[in-house]
Every structure is written in C-alpha cells, then in structure tokens.
Design a protein around this motif. Structure first.
Motif, PDB file in Angstrom:
ATOM      1  N   SER A 262     -31.954  13.663  -0.114  1.00  0.00           N
ATOM      2  CA  SER A 262     -30.588  14.749  -0.930  1.00  0.00           C
ATOM      3  C   SER A 262     -30.959  13.669  -2.351  1.00  0.00           C
ATOM      4  CB  SER A 262     -29.507  13.649  -0.880  1.00  0.00           C
ATOM      5  OG  SER A 262     -28.354  14.869  -1.595  1.00  0.00           O
ATOM      6  N   LEU A 263     -31.798  15.039  -3.205  1.00  0.00           N
ATOM      7  CA  LEU A 263     -32.244  14.405  -4.784  1.00  0.00           C
ATOM      8  C   LEU A 263     -30.128  14.499  -5.318  1.00  0.00           C
ATOM      9  CD1 LEU A 263     -34.892  16.886  -5.322  1.00  0.00           C
ATOM     10  CD2 LEU A 263     -34.774  14.690  -4.678  1.00  0.00           C
ATOM     11  N   THR A 264     -30.922  13.891  -6.575  1.00  0.00           N
ATOM     12  CA  THR A 264     -29.601  13.889  -7.866  1.00  0.00           C
ATOM     13  C   THR A 264     -29.578  14.809  -8.734  1.00  0.00           C
ATOM     14  OG1 THR A 264     -31.195  12.404  -9.119  1.00  0.00           O
ATOM     15  CG2 THR A 264     -29.302  11.184  -7.432  1.00  0.00           C
ATOM     16  N   SER A 265     -31.244  15.658  -8.660  1.00  0.00           N
ATOM     17  CA  SER A 265     -31.684  16.675 -10.254  1.00  0.00           C
ATOM     18  C   SER A 265     -31.143  18.337  -9.638  1.00  0.00           C
ATOM     19  CB  SER A 265     -32.450  15.976 -10.342  1.00  0.00           C
ATOM     20  OG  SER A 265     -33.516  16.556  -9.339  1.00  0.00           O
ATOM     21  N   PRO A 266     -31.346  19.170 -10.041  1.00  0.00           N
ATOM     22  CA  PRO A 266     -31.092  18.915 -11.980  1.00  0.00           C
ATOM     23  C   PRO A 266     -29.465  18.279 -11.471  1.00  0.00           C
ATOM     24  CG  PRO A 266     -31.324  20.975 -11.274  1.00  0.00           C
ATOM     25  CD  PRO A 266     -31.154  20.392  -9.477  1.00  0.00           C
ATOM     26  N   HIS A 267     -28.765  17.933 -10.915  1.00  0.00           N
ATOM     27  CA  HIS A 267     -26.900  17.727 -11.878  1.00  0.00           C
ATOM     28  C   HIS A 267     -27.119  16.560 -12.909  1.00  0.00           C
ATOM     29  CE1 HIS A 267     -23.587  15.590 -11.104  1.00  0.00           C
ATOM     30  NE2 HIS A 267     -22.570  16.695 -10.103  1.00  0.00           N
ATOM     31  N   THR A 268     -26.515  16.433 -13.587  1.00  0.00           N
ATOM     32  CA  THR A 268     -25.643  15.817 -14.562  1.00  0.00           C
ATOM     33  C   THR A 268     -25.766  15.018 -13.842  1.00  0.00           C
ATOM     34  OG1 THR A 268     -23.120  16.507 -14.064  1.00  0.00           O
ATOM     35  CG2 THR A 268     -24.551  17.508 -16.413  1.00  0.00           C
ATOM     36  N   PRO A 269     -26.343  13.693 -14.802  1.00  0.00           N
ATOM     37  CA  PRO A 269     -27.240  13.629 -15.862  1.00  0.00           C
ATOM     38  C   PRO A 269     -27.993  13.616 -15.938  1.00  0.00           C
ATOM     39  CG  PRO A 269     -26.999  11.244 -14.954  1.00  0.00           C
ATOM     40  CD  PRO A 269     -25.908  12.416 -14.108  1.00  0.00           C
ATOM     41  N   ILE A 270     -28.407  15.234 -16.733  1.00  0.00           N
ATOM     42  CA  ILE A 270     -30.020  15.670 -17.388  1.00  0.00           C
ATOM     43  C   ILE A 270     -30.467  14.312 -17.285  1.00  0.00           C
ATOM     44  CG2 ILE A 270     -30.958  17.730 -17.945  1.00  0.00           C
ATOM     45  CD1 ILE A 270     -27.874  18.948 -18.191  1.00  0.00           C
ATOM     46  N   ALA A 286     -34.045  22.235 -18.477  1.00  0.00           N
ATOM     47  CA  ALA A 286     -35.543  22.886 -17.662  1.00  0.00           C
ATOM     48  C   ALA A 286     -36.223  21.469 -17.660  1.00  0.00           C
ATOM     49  CB  ALA A 286     -36.174  23.526 -19.100  1.00  0.00           C
ATOM     50  N   ASP A 287     -36.665  20.200 -18.704  1.00  0.00           N
ATOM     51  CA  ASP A 287     -37.731  19.321 -17.998  1.00  0.00           C
ATOM     52  C   ASP A 287     -37.432  18.754 -16.534  1.00  0.00           C
ATOM     53  OD1 ASP A 287     -37.916  20.349 -20.316  1.00  0.00           O
ATOM     54  OD2 ASP A 287     -37.588  18.287 -21.636  1.00  0.00           O
ATOM     55  N   PHE A 288     -35.765  18.732 -16.387  1.00  0.00           N
ATOM     56  CA  PHE A 288     -35.336  18.245 -15.081  1.00  0.00           C
ATOM     57  C   PHE A 288     -35.388  19.291 -13.797  1.00  0.00           C
ATOM     58  CE2 PHE A 288     -31.888  15.755 -13.505  1.00  0.00           C
ATOM     59  CZ  PHE A 288     -31.729  14.493 -13.830  1.00  0.00           C
ATOM     60  N   VAL A 289     -35.489  20.186 -13.699  1.00  0.00           N
ATOM     61  CA  VAL A 289     -35.901  21.163 -13.230  1.00  0.00           C
ATOM     62  C   VAL A 289     -37.035  21.139 -12.657  1.00  0.00           C
ATOM     63  CG1 VAL A 289     -35.921  23.154 -12.515  1.00  0.00           C
ATOM     64  CG2 VAL A 289     -34.194  22.543 -13.625  1.00  0.00           C
ATOM     65  N   MET A 290     -38.403  21.170 -13.803  1.00  0.00           N
ATOM     66  CA  MET A 290     -39.305  21.108 -13.347  1.00  0.00           C
ATOM     67  C   MET A 290     -39.774  19.652 -13.051  1.00  0.00           C
ATOM     68  SD  MET A 290     -40.769  22.379 -16.686  1.00  0.00           S
ATOM     69  CE  MET A 290     -43.007  22.853 -16.170  1.00  0.00           C
ATOM     70  N   GLU A 291     -38.917  18.515 -13.094  1.00  0.00           N
ATOM     71  CA  GLU A 291     -39.272  16.648 -12.526  1.00  0.00           C
ATOM     72  C   GLU A 291     -38.398  17.463 -10.803  1.00  0.00           C
ATOM     73  OE1 GLU A 291     -39.033  12.048 -13.206  1.00  0.00           O
ATOM     74  OE2 GLU A 291     -38.070  13.540 -14.172  1.00  0.00           O
ATOM     75  N   THR A 292     -37.700  17.912 -10.746  1.00  0.00           N
ATOM     76  CA  THR A 292     -36.587  18.036  -9.217  1.00  0.00           C
ATOM     77  C   THR A 292     -38.327  18.762  -8.997  1.00  0.00           C
ATOM     78  OG1 THR A 292     -34.608  18.456  -9.847  1.00  0.00           O
ATOM     79  CG2 THR A 292     -35.297  19.704  -7.831  1.00  0.00           C
ATOM     80  N   ASP A 293     -38.786  19.408  -9.319  1.00  0.00           N
ATOM     81  CA  ASP A 293     -39.669  20.431  -8.152  1.00  0.00           C
ATOM     82  C   ASP A 293     -41.271  19.882  -7.899  1.00  0.00           C
ATOM     83  OD1 ASP A 293     -41.650  23.177  -8.214  1.00  0.00           O
ATOM     84  OD2 ASP A 293     -43.014  21.905  -9.096  1.00  0.00           O
ATOM     85  N   TRP A 294     -41.367  18.406  -8.881  1.00  0.00           N
ATOM     86  CA  TRP A 294     -42.801  17.784  -8.876  1.00  0.00           C
ATOM     87  C   TRP A 294     -42.229  16.578  -7.771  1.00  0.00           C
ATOM     88  CZ3 TRP A 294     -42.605  12.252  -9.528  1.00  0.00           C
ATOM     89  CH2 TRP A 294     -44.064  12.097  -9.134  1.00  0.00           C
ATOM     90  N   VAL A 295     -41.598  16.406  -7.277  1.00  0.00           N
ATOM     91  CA  VAL A 295     -41.115  15.468  -6.648  1.00  0.00           C
ATOM     92  C   VAL A 295     -41.142  16.333  -5.498  1.00  0.00           C
ATOM     93  CG1 VAL A 295     -38.753  14.270  -4.849  1.00  0.00           C
ATOM     94  CG2 VAL A 295     -39.700  13.962  -8.067  1.00  0.00           C
TER      95      VAL A 295
END
Length: 483
Positions: A262-270, A286-295
């Motif tokens: 259960s990821l915490t992203s890309p929810h705030t805190p960004i 957008a960086d946070f979405v891309m890091e979510t994808d990386w995980v």
C-alpha cells in the motif's frame, strides 16, 4: 511421535509442497491518489510523465479500462479492498479517518488476508494503513476510544480538544492493536498515514523508536509527535526496499505468499527522493509519480530474481483518482493532461474521482496485452481470490464483492449478471452504474458517448433513472449488493 505417524508425515511432505506451489502467490500494489490517466499506457496525452514499469505490466497482462475504487477517497476504498464490503455500511458515512482514529474494520469481520492465512498463505503488508488503530495510555487502557468519527485536529471546539487530549494520553512504548497484524497479516511494516502523526515507522504492532520530537511547521502534515530525524523523502524508497526484502525471504519458504503493498505515493506529502527530484522535468508531483512507477518496477524485478514471477498473480491499482494537489494547470503547461479521458479529481463523484487503473498479470492465465472493458470495483478482490482458491465465503463476509476471475482468465468477456457497482464521494454522495449508464443523484450520463459527463440525459430516460434509484436503495437497505 510414533514411527508410523512420522512415516506418513514424511510421505505427505512432497504432496503438501506440491499443493503449496499450486497456489499462486498474490501481490496487490495499491498506489495512492493516482487516476486512470496517470498511467502513460492509458493516456496518449501523458507527455513527459512516463510510467515504463507499469506500462510493461500492461503489456504483460490484462488492462481493465472501467475499474473503480469503492470511494473517491482513501480510507473507505481500503476498507472495501480488504473486506469486500462498501465502507458506507460502517459508521464512516463520508470522508476519511483522521488523527488517532480507532479501527474501522470490525473485530469479527473476515478480511482477505485472514482468508488467505486460513488457506496456508504467508501474508505480509508494507505501506500505508489508514484504517484506524487502538492506541494505549500508560495504564494499558485505550487512549483514543472517546474520539468521534468526525474528530480531527483541524476542526474547532470539542473535536480538536478531544484529538489533542488523546495525543497527550498515548504511551508510545505500548503495543498498538487493531492494525494489520490483527486483521490477517503475519507481518507489517509501514506508516499509518504519511501526513498524520506519529511520524515514525511501525513494524507489526510496535513503533520503531519513540516520537520525542515535534514535526516542524515547514514539513507537510498535521502537527504532532515525530521520530527525531524523520524525512518524508525516505518513505517511498524504504517501502520499496522492504517489499523486495519480504519477497526474497518468502521465496525461500515452501509456502504461497500474499503481499499487500500500500504505497504512500503520489499522495501528499509530495516528497520524491533526491534521486527523482527533477527527473520528470515537469514538477515534484510528476517526479513522485515516476518514482512510484520505479518502486513498482523494483517489486516486479524482485519477483523475477526470486524465481516466483511465473507463479504470481500481480495486481496494480489505486485507491482513488488524482488529487488536485497535483496542480493540473501546471502539468498541462508541460504537456501532461491528466483529464484526457475523464473530468474531476480525488474526492469527487465524477469519473476522475474513482476511475482507476487496474492491471492484472498472471503468467499462463491472463493473455498478455489484453484488455477488459467491463465495470469492476476494487471490492471484487476478495470474492475473486476466494474463487481462485475454491473457498466458499460465509454470508456475513464480502457482501459487495463479485468474482471477476472469469474475466481475468479470459473464460468470459463479460459478467452480465453481476451486481451494479456503486461509487461514493467525500461528501457521501452516491453514483450507480449499469453498463454505460451512470446515475449521480438525479443526473444520468451515458459514459460511452459522454465520458466527461457533460450532458445530463435523465429527462430522456425516466424509467432507467427510476430503476437505478430503486436498485441503489435496495442495495443500501438489504445490507449487500451481491446476488
């Protein structure tokens, strides 16, 4: 142990091992505040916002194009995912749980994790809980049982006072109850909510240290106790690392496993980590979405490296649509349109509030590169998992969950007799779906012809409006929606 019993057990061990391997591992990855259009494979207007790992999952499995979270906000969706029951049947009739809230999942309620435990699965959860916990005072008594469901630190008067008194009474050295390990998970590592106190890791039923500092005002989130040195940017990569470690550990054991990430992203805190800050060239969001994808990619790689990928059912989805905190205008200025297909955002009853990606990869069972346009709900996970394992659910469990396994395996292209799907927004407003038709209050939309819900056609179809209203009331009154 008698010699005869030992011999029988020795002979049975290979059979038990085979049975365990016949049961697929299950990994459910739930992102936070990420709509259907946030996945680049779903959105030709995503521009520089790319999600290559999730896109690869799409190419390897089945992409559901009409999937929905049970709610347009997170707590109720999470309740529905784990129980197969709409959260509006609980005391939470709108909104989410706030600071220090008691558990929402009833003690007697069967969860999907408990069901899988009963079927011999190792069950693990990593990430955000946000379904309430019981916190204790120094005398071992529950410290937060006086809170009301609407109490929050940002409210005025008695509500804020009760929250403050609760926080002051908590003994953070005490064990926590009502969390993942009391709801079917053998192990847990994560945070309750990344923008609520306490700002600290939880492992199983214990805080990993003592939150003796106070969250600085410059850090995003509600005021409250924090572990000294806590960094928001560390949360997402740590969740990825812990998931990878858990998969590798379980792969060495002769037991099927279920991981709920259960990821915490890309929810705030960004808060993208330093490695991803600026990577999109668009914004921190957008960086946070891309890091979510990386995980997601890290988890898929762990399945490959551990040799478990071929016998693992992987599902990627999200708890609701994209939050307005993403700053849609800023994204559009950089060529990223997250309203390409649907209007609205998190918390709203519009499609953008609850239409979510739902991607299933199950090697040998789902057809690579396939798609399904049937309306489904995250609540369906429990009945589907039960069907996969040939488990008969009791009448008082998964009341709003439908088995979609025939869709996943391609045995059926539709489920014409499935109950209608209901959606719910932050204010408690309902919507109900029947094929392409969506009724919201007194407004009727034909989503195939009008996906952005611009033309109310209720006056042209009064009989359909009446039918859908009656169905919604029936589902509400009878306590279940399944047939």
């Amino acid at each position: 142990m008698t010699a005869r019993f030992a011999l029988i057990l020795f002979c049975l061990l290979p059979c038990l091992s085979t049975l365990a391997k016949d049961k697929p591992n299950i990994v459910f990855i739930l992102a936070d505040d990420m709509s259907y259009d946030s996945v680049a494979a779903n959105n030709p207007a995503s521009g520089p916002l790319q999600t290559p790992h999730i896109d690869k999952l799409v190419s390897q499995g089945m992409n559901f194009t009409d999937a929905h979270s049970g709610s347009a906000v997170c707590t109720p969706t999470r309740y529905g995912l784990l129980t197969g029951r709409y959260a509006w049947r609980t005391r939470l009739k709108r909104s989410v749980l706030w600071n220090w809230a008691p558990p929402l999942i009833e003690k007697e309620r069967l969860t999907v994790a408990e069901m899988l435990q009963q079927q011999g699965y190792a069950t693990g959860m990593v990430g955000k809980w946000h379904l309430g916990l019981d916190w204790y005072d120094k005398n071992g008594k529950i410290a937060n049982d006086q809170l009301k469901i609407t109490d929050a630190s940002f409210r005025k008067g008695d509500a804020a006072k009760r929250v403050q008194e609760t926080e002051q009474n908590i003994d953070f050295s005490q064990a926590i109850t009502g969390g993942p390990t009391d709801n079917g998970f053998d192990s847990y590592f994560g945070v309750d909510v990344p923008n609520f106190p306490p700002y600290i890791w939880i492992a199983n039923d214990r805080l990993q240290g003592l939150p003796t500092a106070s969250k600085p005002k410059s850090m995003f989130g509600s005021a409250g106790p924090m572990l000294p040195g806590w960094k928001l940017e560390d949360i997402l990569p740590t969740l990825g690392r812990k998931s990878v470690e858990w998969i590798h550990t379980q792969s060495k054991k002769d037991k099927p496993f279920f991981l709920y990430l259960s990821l915490t992203s890309p929810h705030t805190p960004i808060a993208p980590s330093k490695t991803f800050q600026g990577k999109s060239g668009v914004s921190h969001y957008a960086d946070f979405v891309m890091e979510t994808d990386w995980v997601v990619g890290q988890v898929l790689e762990a399945l490959e490296q551990s040799g478990t990928a071929d016998n693992t059912l992987v599902i990627f989805s999200c708890d609701n649509g994209t939050s307005a905190k993403a700053n849609f205008k800023q994204l559009e200025q950089h060529g990223v349109d997250l309203h390409h297909h649907f209007k609205g955002h998190k918390a709203q009853i519009h499609e953008g509030g609850h239409r979510v990606p739902f991607i299933v990869r199950w090697p040998g069972k789902t057809q690579a590169g396939s798609h399904c346009d049937q309306t489904i709900c995250l609540n369906d996970f429990m009945a589907t998992t039960a069907s996969l394992l040939d488990v008969t659910l009791p009448d008082n469990a998964a009341e709003d969950s439908t088995n979609i396994l025939p869709l996943i395996t391609g045995q059926q292209s539709s489920l014409p007799q499935r109950p209608l799907v209901i959606n719910h927004d932050i204010q408690g407003k309902f919507a109900i779906r029947k094929g392409p038709w969506k009724l919201t209050g007194n407004k009727l939309f034909h989503l195939k012809n009008d996906p952005k819900e611009t033309s109310d056609v209720a006056k042209q179809h009064p009989e359909l409006v009446s039918e859908l209203k009656k169905t919604l009331v029936r589902y509400q009154q009878q306590g279940h929606s399944r047939h």
